[in-house]
Design a protein around this motif. Structure first.
Motif, short mmCIF file in Angstrom:
data_model
loop_
_atom_site.label_atom_id
_atom_site.label_comp_id
_atom_site.label_asym_id
_atom_site.label_seq_id
_atom_site.Cartn_x
_atom_site.Cartn_y
_atom_site.Cartn_z
N LYS A 173 0.87 -1.17 0.00
CA LYS A 173 0.00 0.00 0.00
C LYS A 173 0.91 1.22 0.00
N ILE A 174 0.79 2.05 -1.03
CA ILE A 174 1.69 3.19 -1.20
C ILE A 174 0.91 4.49 -1.04
N ASP A 175 1.34 5.31 -0.09
CA ASP A 175 0.71 6.61 0.15
C ASP A 175 1.74 7.70 -0.12
N VAL A 176 1.29 8.82 -0.65
CA VAL A 176 2.16 9.98 -0.83
C VAL A 176 1.62 11.14 -0.02
N PHE A 177 2.52 11.98 0.46
CA PHE A 177 2.11 13.12 1.27
C PHE A 177 3.16 14.21 1.14
N LYS A 178 2.88 15.37 1.66
CA LYS A 178 3.81 16.49 1.58
C LYS A 178 4.94 16.31 2.59
N ALA A 179 6.16 16.48 2.12
CA ALA A 179 7.32 16.34 3.00
C ALA A 179 7.40 17.48 3.99
N GLY A 180 7.98 17.20 5.16
CA GLY A 180 8.11 18.21 6.21
C GLY A 180 6.89 18.16 7.08
N SER A 191 3.27 16.73 -3.20
CA SER A 191 3.33 15.52 -2.39
C SER A 191 4.47 14.64 -2.89
N THR A 192 5.62 14.80 -2.31
CA THR A 192 6.80 14.06 -2.74
C THR A 192 7.19 12.94 -1.78
N ALA A 193 6.78 13.04 -0.53
CA ALA A 193 7.12 12.02 0.47
C ALA A 193 6.32 10.76 0.20
N HIS A 214 9.63 9.94 -7.02
CA HIS A 214 10.25 8.72 -7.53
C HIS A 214 11.47 8.33 -6.69
N GLN A 215 12.34 9.30 -6.40
CA GLN A 215 13.53 9.01 -5.61
C GLN A 215 13.17 8.53 -4.21
N ASN A 216 12.17 9.17 -3.60
CA ASN A 216 11.74 8.75 -2.26
C ASN A 216 11.16 7.34 -2.29
N LYS A 217 10.45 6.99 -3.38
CA LYS A 217 9.89 5.65 -3.49
C LYS A 217 10.99 4.61 -3.61
N VAL A 218 12.03 4.93 -4.41
CA VAL A 218 13.15 4.00 -4.57
C VAL A 218 13.84 3.74 -3.24
N ILE A 219 14.09 4.80 -2.48
CA ILE A 219 14.76 4.64 -1.18
C ILE A 219 13.86 3.90 -0.19
#
Length: 300
Positions: A173-180, A191-193, A214-219
């Motif tokens: 389950k993948i969620d995205v949200f605003k970093a910080g 929403s990069t986080a 994308h980079q955050n998802k890879v890590i």
């Protein structure tokens, strides 16, 4: 790996020669004690490295700190541990990347995830897995009463690419949200986080360090694979323990170490009995004596 051993071996030969010359010339005798002390430190370091023979001991480490019981004090305690490991890593010559941090409502942090890269980072930091307990006069209590706080430290080796861990996309389950999370300028507009939940195990990982989703998802996926690999290792060790009756590592409720700041100062590791009254140094990152005691206690 080899050069420090060769250098120490050579230094021992030089010391032998120095002792022989000291018998004839007292000026050499004054240099012997300092050289002996230097070699003792070098040998202790080599002995410690020799204990790092596990399959993942040479890898980098992913360290997650979670505040537990204690409210605002626990959040502050989690941030103190974050500072402690950051300072230890800096003094050890490691590099640190903050992958995720969730601030507390009033102070401190609810959680944080660090990626620590360096020789044997996991081998050393595996000694820190478990519950850490703090006893102090609370700066967040108007009565300044004594409070006990807990934080959980999880450490897994950074799994190298090519490790055979299969992850079914249907299990994610993948969620995205605003970093910080502190508000104001620290919150990005996009929403990069990324937060990934592995549904079968309930493992959750997140990353907000990079500027692109994308980079955050890879890590985040890399962290998830590391956590799943560590889970497999724990399950294998549990199976072996059931057969051999081997000692089971500390779980929640069994703190591995206590940090008492009031009414006296004492840091004590409950697994090894190692302790020191210099709590300030420990909280500043001087934890090598506890790592050494733990690694020594696990030999054999």
């Amino acid at each position: 790996v080899v050069k420090p051993l060769e250098d120490t071996d050579s230094s021992v030969e030089d010391l032998d020669a120095m002792i022989e010359m000291a018998a004839e010339d007292e000026s050499f005798a004054t240099e012997v004690p300092s050289e002996v002390k230097r070699l003792e430190v070098a040998l202790e370091d080599l002995e410690l490295k020799a204990l790092l023979s596990g399959p993942h001991d040479g890898a980098g480490a992913i360290v997650t700190i979670n505040a537990r019981d204690g409210g605002t004090d626990a959040n502050d305690w989690a941030e103190m541990l974050l500072r402690m490991y950051t300072r230890w890593s800096n003094s050890s010559g490691n590099t640190i990347d903050m992958l995720e941090s969730s601030p507390g409502d009033e102070a401190g942090i609810k959680s944080a995830t660090l990626q620590i890269k360096g020789n044997n980072a996991y081998g050393y930091l595996k000694a820190e897995k478990g519950v850490h307990r703090l006893v102090r006069l609370s700066p967040y209590d108007s009565d300044h009463a004594r409070h006990t706080s807990f934080a959980l430290v999880e450490v897994v080796p950074e799994v190298e690419e090519g490790v055979d861990i299969e992850v079914d996309s249907d299990d994610l389950k993948i969620d995205v949200f605003k970093a910080g999370g502190a508000g104001g300028q620290s919150v990005q507009k996009n929403s990069t986080a990324v937060r990934i939940t592995h549904i079968p195990t309930g493992i959750k990982v997140s990353c907000q360090n990079e500027r692109s989703q994308h980079q955050n998802k890879v890590i985040a996926m890399r962290i998830l694979v590391s956590r799943l690999a560590d889970l497999q290792r724990i399950q294998r060790e549990k199976h072996i323990s059931e057969i051999k009756g081997k000692h089971v590592s500390a779980e929640w409720g069994n703190q591995i170490r206590s940090y008492v700041l009031h009414p006296y100062k004492l840091v004590k590791d409950h697994r090894t009995g190692e302790e020191t009254a210099n709590a300030d140094n420990v909280l500043d990152g001087d934890i090598d004596q506890f790592i050494r005691a733990y690694l020594t206690s696990t030999v054999g």
